[in-house]
Structures are given as structure tokens and as C-alpha cells.
Write a protein that holds these residues in place. Structure first.
Motif, PDB file in Angstrom:
ATOM      1  N   ALA A 111       6.007  -5.523  10.237  1.00  0.00           N
ATOM      2  CA  ALA A 111       4.672  -5.800   9.516  1.00  0.00           C
ATOM      3  C   ALA A 111       5.298  -7.337   8.726  1.00  0.00           C
ATOM      4  CB  ALA A 111       4.833  -4.632   8.647  1.00  0.00           C
ATOM      5  N   LEU A 112       6.610  -7.209   8.359  1.00  0.00           N
ATOM      6  CA  LEU A 112       7.190  -8.595   7.798  1.00  0.00           C
ATOM      7  C   LEU A 112       7.088  -9.787   8.456  1.00  0.00           C
ATOM      8  CD1 LEU A 112      10.479  -7.173   6.250  1.00  0.00           C
ATOM      9  CD2 LEU A 112       8.384  -7.930   5.040  1.00  0.00           C
ATOM     10  N   LYS A 113       7.100  -9.807   9.891  1.00  0.00           N
ATOM     11  CA  LYS A 113       6.674 -10.845  10.616  1.00  0.00           C
ATOM     12  C   LYS A 113       5.389 -11.200  10.580  1.00  0.00           C
ATOM     13  CE  LYS A 113       8.611  -9.147  14.628  1.00  0.00           C
ATOM     14  NZ  LYS A 113       9.026  -9.355  16.253  1.00  0.00           N
ATOM     15  N   ALA A 114       4.483 -10.167  10.932  1.00  0.00           N
ATOM     16  CA  ALA A 114       3.091 -10.436  10.627  1.00  0.00           C
ATOM     17  C   ALA A 114       2.696 -11.072   9.052  1.00  0.00           C
ATOM     18  CB  ALA A 114       2.252  -9.117  10.903  1.00  0.00           C
ATOM     19  N   TYR A 115       3.153 -10.479   8.284  1.00  0.00           N
ATOM     20  CA  TYR A 115       3.097 -11.080   6.756  1.00  0.00           C
ATOM     21  C   TYR A 115       3.353 -12.618   6.702  1.00  0.00           C
ATOM     22  CZ  TYR A 115       3.884 -11.957   2.016  1.00  0.00           C
ATOM     23  OH  TYR A 115       3.911 -12.281   0.526  1.00  0.00           O
ATOM     24  N   LYS A 116       4.592 -12.894   7.454  1.00  0.00           N
ATOM     25  CA  LYS A 116       5.078 -14.244   7.218  1.00  0.00           C
ATOM     26  C   LYS A 116       3.866 -15.308   7.878  1.00  0.00           C
ATOM     27  CE  LYS A 116       9.041 -15.422   8.951  1.00  0.00           C
ATOM     28  NZ  LYS A 116       9.636 -16.507   8.114  1.00  0.00           N
ATOM     29  N   LYS A 117       3.230 -14.826   8.535  1.00  0.00           N
ATOM     30  CA  LYS A 117       1.997 -15.778   9.310  1.00  0.00           C
ATOM     31  C   LYS A 117       0.814 -15.743   8.342  1.00  0.00           C
ATOM     32  CE  LYS A 117       3.689 -14.589  14.086  1.00  0.00           C
ATOM     33  NZ  LYS A 117       3.061 -14.194  15.212  1.00  0.00           N
ATOM     34  N   ALA A 118       0.637 -14.683   7.584  1.00  0.00           N
ATOM     35  CA  ALA A 118      -0.636 -14.651   6.868  1.00  0.00           C
ATOM     36  C   ALA A 118      -0.218 -13.714   5.393  1.00  0.00           C
ATOM     37  CB  ALA A 118      -1.852 -13.959   7.501  1.00  0.00           C
ATOM     38  N   PRO A 119       0.672 -14.599   4.663  1.00  0.00           N
ATOM     39  CA  PRO A 119       0.865 -13.649   3.557  1.00  0.00           C
ATOM     40  C   PRO A 119      -0.104 -13.584   2.520  1.00  0.00           C
ATOM     41  CG  PRO A 119       1.629 -15.855   3.331  1.00  0.00           C
ATOM     42  CD  PRO A 119       1.326 -15.753   4.598  1.00  0.00           C
ATOM     43  N   ASP A 120      -0.109 -12.329   1.827  1.00  0.00           N
ATOM     44  CA  ASP A 120      -1.263 -11.902   0.710  1.00  0.00           C
ATOM     45  C   ASP A 120      -0.601 -10.907  -0.169  1.00  0.00           C
ATOM     46  OD1 ASP A 120      -2.798  -9.244   1.370  1.00  0.00           O
ATOM     47  OD2 ASP A 120      -2.222 -10.123   3.142  1.00  0.00           O
ATOM     48  N   VAL A 121      -1.272 -10.859  -1.445  1.00  0.00           N
ATOM     49  CA  VAL A 121      -0.445  -9.871  -2.383  1.00  0.00           C
ATOM     50  C   VAL A 121      -0.518  -8.373  -1.894  1.00  0.00           C
ATOM     51  CG1 VAL A 121      -0.796  -9.252  -4.871  1.00  0.00           C
ATOM     52  CG2 VAL A 121      -1.065 -11.620  -4.372  1.00  0.00           C
ATOM     53  N   LEU A 122      -1.712  -7.991  -1.511  1.00  0.00           N
ATOM     54  CA  LEU A 122      -2.272  -6.739  -1.230  1.00  0.00           C
ATOM     55  C   LEU A 122      -1.123  -6.262  -0.058  1.00  0.00           C
ATOM     56  CD1 LEU A 122      -5.909  -6.353  -1.466  1.00  0.00           C
ATOM     57  CD2 LEU A 122      -4.160  -5.674  -3.063  1.00  0.00           C
ATOM     58  N   THR A 123      -0.855  -7.088   0.680  1.00  0.00           N
ATOM     59  CA  THR A 123      -0.086  -6.673   1.957  1.00  0.00           C
ATOM     60  C   THR A 123       1.457  -6.592   1.502  1.00  0.00           C
ATOM     61  OG1 THR A 123      -1.492  -7.910   3.701  1.00  0.00           O
ATOM     62  CG2 THR A 123       0.822  -7.435   4.379  1.00  0.00           C
ATOM     63  N   ALA A 124       1.970  -7.453   0.835  1.00  0.00           N
ATOM     64  CA  ALA A 124       3.190  -7.424   0.313  1.00  0.00           C
ATOM     65  C   ALA A 124       3.536  -6.279  -0.688  1.00  0.00           C
ATOM     66  CB  ALA A 124       3.508  -8.601  -0.725  1.00  0.00           C
ATOM     67  N   ALA A 125       2.558  -5.935  -1.376  1.00  0.00           N
ATOM     68  CA  ALA A 125       2.575  -4.496  -1.999  1.00  0.00           C
ATOM     69  C   ALA A 125       2.793  -3.378  -1.272  1.00  0.00           C
ATOM     70  CB  ALA A 125       1.459  -4.548  -2.957  1.00  0.00           C
ATOM     71  N   ALA A 126       1.935  -3.395  -0.012  1.00  0.00           N
ATOM     72  CA  ALA A 126       1.911  -2.157   0.840  1.00  0.00           C
ATOM     73  C   ALA A 126       3.396  -2.216   1.558  1.00  0.00           C
ATOM     74  CB  ALA A 126       0.949  -2.371   1.694  1.00  0.00           C
ATOM     75  N   ILE A 127       3.877  -3.150   1.995  1.00  0.00           N
ATOM     76  CA  ILE A 127       5.064  -3.133   2.648  1.00  0.00           C
ATOM     77  C   ILE A 127       6.083  -2.857   1.726  1.00  0.00           C
ATOM     78  CG2 ILE A 127       6.856  -4.839   3.882  1.00  0.00           C
ATOM     79  CD1 ILE A 127       4.619  -6.580   4.842  1.00  0.00           C
ATOM     80  N   GLU A 128       6.047  -3.208   0.576  1.00  0.00           N
ATOM     81  CA  GLU A 128       7.203  -2.942  -0.512  1.00  0.00           C
ATOM     82  C   GLU A 128       7.309  -1.549  -0.674  1.00  0.00           C
ATOM     83  OE1 GLU A 128       8.964  -4.377  -4.763  1.00  0.00           O
ATOM     84  OE2 GLU A 128       7.061  -5.163  -3.996  1.00  0.00           O
ATOM     85  N   ALA A 129       6.051  -0.844  -0.848  1.00  0.00           N
ATOM     86  CA  ALA A 129       5.724   0.607  -1.138  1.00  0.00           C
ATOM     87  C   ALA A 129       6.596   1.476   0.080  1.00  0.00           C
ATOM     88  CB  ALA A 129       4.309   0.890  -1.389  1.00  0.00           C
ATOM     89  N   ARG A 130       6.031   0.853   1.241  1.00  0.00           N
ATOM     90  CA  ARG A 130       6.469   1.725   2.688  1.00  0.00           C
ATOM     91  C   ARG A 130       7.974   1.471   2.685  1.00  0.00           C
ATOM     92  NH1 ARG A 130       4.111  -0.108   8.583  1.00  0.00           N
ATOM     93  NH2 ARG A 130       5.177   1.440   9.709  1.00  0.00           N
ATOM     94  N   PHE A 131       8.760   0.288   2.261  1.00  0.00           N
ATOM     95  CA  PHE A 131      10.068   0.305   2.361  1.00  0.00           C
ATOM     96  C   PHE A 131      10.844   1.364   1.240  1.00  0.00           C
ATOM     97  CE2 PHE A 131      14.004  -1.687   1.343  1.00  0.00           C
ATOM     98  CZ  PHE A 131      14.776  -1.886   2.482  1.00  0.00           C
ATOM     99  N   GLY A 132      10.169   1.209   0.410  1.00  0.00           N
ATOM    100  CA  GLY A 132      10.683   1.997  -0.849  1.00  0.00           C
ATOM    101  C   GLY A 132      10.685   3.498  -0.593  1.00  0.00           C
ATOM    102  N   LYS A 133       9.700   3.804   0.074  1.00  0.00           N
ATOM    103  CA  LYS A 133       9.394   5.415   0.614  1.00  0.00           C
ATOM    104  C   LYS A 133      10.314   5.688   1.773  1.00  0.00           C
ATOM    105  CE  LYS A 133       5.903   8.435   2.809  1.00  0.00           C
ATOM    106  NZ  LYS A 133       4.526   8.596   3.262  1.00  0.00           N
ATOM    107  N   LEU A 134      10.573   4.813   2.710  1.00  0.00           N
ATOM    108  CA  LEU A 134      11.571   5.153   3.846  1.00  0.00           C
ATOM    109  C   LEU A 134      12.997   5.270   3.293  1.00  0.00           C
ATOM    110  CD1 LEU A 134      12.490   5.271   6.644  1.00  0.00           C
ATOM    111  CD2 LEU A 134      12.815   2.722   6.686  1.00  0.00           C
ATOM    112  N   CYS A 135      13.231   4.300   2.182  1.00  0.00           N
ATOM    113  CA  CYS A 135      14.765   4.404   1.619  1.00  0.00           C
ATOM    114  C   CYS A 135      14.891   5.601   0.893  1.00  0.00           C
ATOM    115  CB  CYS A 135      14.894   3.196   0.829  1.00  0.00           C
ATOM    116  SG  CYS A 135      15.144   1.650   1.749  1.00  0.00           S
ATOM    117  N   ALA A 136      13.696   6.417   0.363  1.00  0.00           N
ATOM    118  CA  ALA A 136      14.019   7.166  -0.696  1.00  0.00           C
ATOM    119  C   ALA A 136      13.783   8.637  -0.004  1.00  0.00           C
ATOM    120  CB  ALA A 136      12.792   7.228  -1.563  1.00  0.00           C
ATOM    121  N   THR A 137      13.737   8.554   1.423  1.00  0.00           N
ATOM    122  CA  THR A 137      13.657   9.868   2.236  1.00  0.00           C
ATOM    123  C   THR A 137      15.236  10.451   2.080  1.00  0.00           C
ATOM    124  OG1 THR A 137      11.902   8.769   3.601  1.00  0.00           O
ATOM    125  CG2 THR A 137      13.320  10.589   4.704  1.00  0.00           C
TER     126      THR A 137
END
Length: 306
Positions: A169-195
Motif C-alpha cells: 500500500a505504501l508503494k502504491a501511495y508513493k505513486k499517487a499520494p493523498d491525505v485520505l490514503t495516508a490516514a488509512a495506511i497509518e490506521a492500518r499500521f497502528g492496528k497491526l502493531c496494537a495486536t
């Protein structure tokens, strides 16, 4: 000639256009900042230096005293040690933090951008300026885990699968960055690390990733940054092979010679320039080939190399 037996560590600094190697007797943050000073021997108190000292919790009284002296610079280690003594800065941690800050101040004063991003494998000495972490090295911790039973192995497989999905998802984001996608990736990463999986070693690894979240997700603010330091690993591999085959060097001048020629050779290759032609041009004093700095900043010249 006596053998050159002092243990040295090689530091590589580079990107797609250049590579630079330096072997030194230390791999501390002070050593790294001294290398970034690029030959300057000043210790500088400026905005960057004071901000670093504040960030690293230098006691308020000492920070205030140094702030009253800024902007200022001291040339040479003896002058700097005299200042530390004058300000009664003697605690080893305080000396280290103040010295690191003053070195960083010199680096910035001589043209290095304060927002320069440094991508590393999580070695502590590189955590200066804007620091980012390599995803390959971060995931390597998980790759070393095995799991002692079926639930642990299943948890490990699921975690690694999700981590690589976030990486994609980060690789795809680098090609087309936007605020909503960044927030979604950050939340997904935080959820994984909180597992919490119940597999202690895996949970500890996830906690560490959570602590490093800002540096692992630095690309969300700086899409131009790479996600891994494979380029650095590739650059230094050739250097290490030759060092192993030759048995290293026997003198400080030999070490400097090896580092210099390795840097020139790798930089020439990155810019499509024949290293042999470059050496001929400089040894015979022809100067038909532009300085490597020009190649790095401007790219290959339009005229062909004779």
C-alpha cells in the motif's frame, strides 16, 4: 611497517547519484556527525544545535546558558573542550548531547538542509535530521521468528502477510499520494502493531514497530523517500568483498586511499562514467571531464567523453 590493527567501521553515505565511504574507529553518533561536517572542524551553536539539545532533554540551566551564547562557533576540539569546562558541563551524557548538537549545528551551517532525510537500518547513530527506517530491516525481525506451535506459526504468518500488504500500500501511495490514503495506511499500521497474538516474541516485535511508527511511515509525509536501503546495501557489498579478499589495509593512508578510490569508482558507475577514463583525465591533468559534483547535481553532460 607495523600492521594496522585498529578496528575500524565503514560508514556509507549515498543515493542514486553518488556513494561515499569512510572508515573510522567509531560508529557513534558523534562520529557520524563529524563525517557529515565534511572536513570542517567547527562546533556551532545555532538554532539547529539548540533545538537538538532541547529535544534530547539537556537540563534547562545548561540549555539557557548555551542559548545566551548563540549564535557562535568554536574552531577545534581544544576550544570546544574549554567551553564545556567554562560552562561546567561535565556529565558524560550532557557532554555528548551538547557536542552532538554543536556538530549538527555546523552541518546545517555549512549547507545541509535541516529537513534532509536519512534512511537507515535503525542503527542509533543515524537518527539525526529527518530519520526514516528501512522496511526490509524492520521485517527481518519477524522473519527470524519460527513459532513453537501451530497457533504461534499461524499468528506469525498472518502478521507478516498484513505487514507486507501495508508495504504494498505504501508503494502504491508513493505513486499517487493523498491525505485520505495516508490516514488509512497509518490506521492500518497502528492496528497491526496494537495486536496481541499471545506469542511473546512476536508481540515484542510489534511493540517495537509501534515505537518506530513515525520513522517507518515517513514516506507518508515524504513520498520521494525509498522504503528500504537496498541501494546502500548494494553499494557497500562490493567494498566489503574487496576488504575481505585483501585482508584490509596496513596503514591509515592505505585506509584513506581505499575509501577514496571506492567512493570515486562507485560514483562514476552511478553516473554512467568510465572510472578508468576519469582516472586518466585527472592523472594526466587533461580536465576534459567535468567535476563529479557537477555530474551528481546536473547529470551527464551532453558532450561525449573523449
Amino acid at each position: 611497517m607495523k600492521g594496522f590493527s585498529v578496528t575500524h567501521y565503514c560508514t556509507h553515505i549515498g543515493n542514486e547519484r553518488f556513494a561515499w565511504f569512510a572508515s573510522t574507529g567509531s560508529k557513534s553518533r558523534i562520529n557520524f556527525l563529524e563525517l557529515l561536517r565534511a572536513g570542517h572542524d567547527a562546533y556551532t551553536l545555532n538554532e539547529a544545535a539548540l533545538a537538538y539539545m532541547a529535544e534530547h532533554k539537556l537540563p534547562g540551566a545548561q540549555l539557557q546558558a548555551l542559548t545566551s551564547l548563540a549564535p557562535a562557533a568554536w574552531t577545534g576540539q581544544a576550544a570546544w573542550q574549554a567551553l564545556l569546562a567554562q560552562q561546567t558541563i561535565t556529565d558524560p551524557r550532557h557532554v555528548r548531547v551538547v557536542t552532538e548538537g554543536a556538530l549538527l549545528g555546523t552541518v546545517v551551517a555549512h549547507g545541509v538542509a535541516p529537513d534532509l532525510a536519512i534512511l537507515s537500518d535503525d542503527a542509533g547513530q543515524f537518527d539525526v535530521l529527518i530519520h526514516a527506517l528501512c522496511w526490509i530491516h524492520a521485517e527481518r525481525v519477524l522473519a527470524k521468528l519460527l513459532g513453537f506451535n501451530a497457533p504461534q506459526r499461524a499468528a506469525l504468518a498472518s502478521t507478516r502477510s498484513e505487514l507486507w500488504a501495508i508495504y504494498d500500500a505504501l508503494k502504491a501511495y508513493k505513486k499517487a499520494p493523498d491525505v485520505l490514503t495516508a490516514a488509512a495506511i497509518e490506521a492500518r499500521f497502528g492496528k497491526l502493531c496494537a495486536t496481541r497474538t499471545g506469542y511473546a516474541s512476536l508481540d515484542q516485535a510489534l511493540k517495537r514497530m509501534r515505537r518506530n511508527q513515525a520513522e517507518l511511515l515517513r514516506v507518508l509525509q515524504r513520498p520521494e523517500l525509498p522504503l528500504h536501503n537496498n541501494l546502500s546495501e548494494s553499494d557497500i557489498r562490493d567494498y566489503v568483498k574487496k576488504r575481505k579478499i585483501s585482508g584490509s589495509t596496513r596503514s591509515p593512508s592505505g585506509r584513506r586511499c581505499r575509501d577514496t578510490f571506492a567512493s570515486l569508482k562507485k560514483t562514476c558507475r552511478k553516473n554512467g562514467l568510465s572510472f578508468w577514463k576519469y582516472l586518466e583525465d585527472r592523472i594526466f591533468g587533461w580536465h576534459r571531464i567535468a567535476p563529479l559534483g557537477q555530474w551528481i547535481f546536473e547529470g551527464p553532460p551532453t558532450a561525449s567523453i573523449p
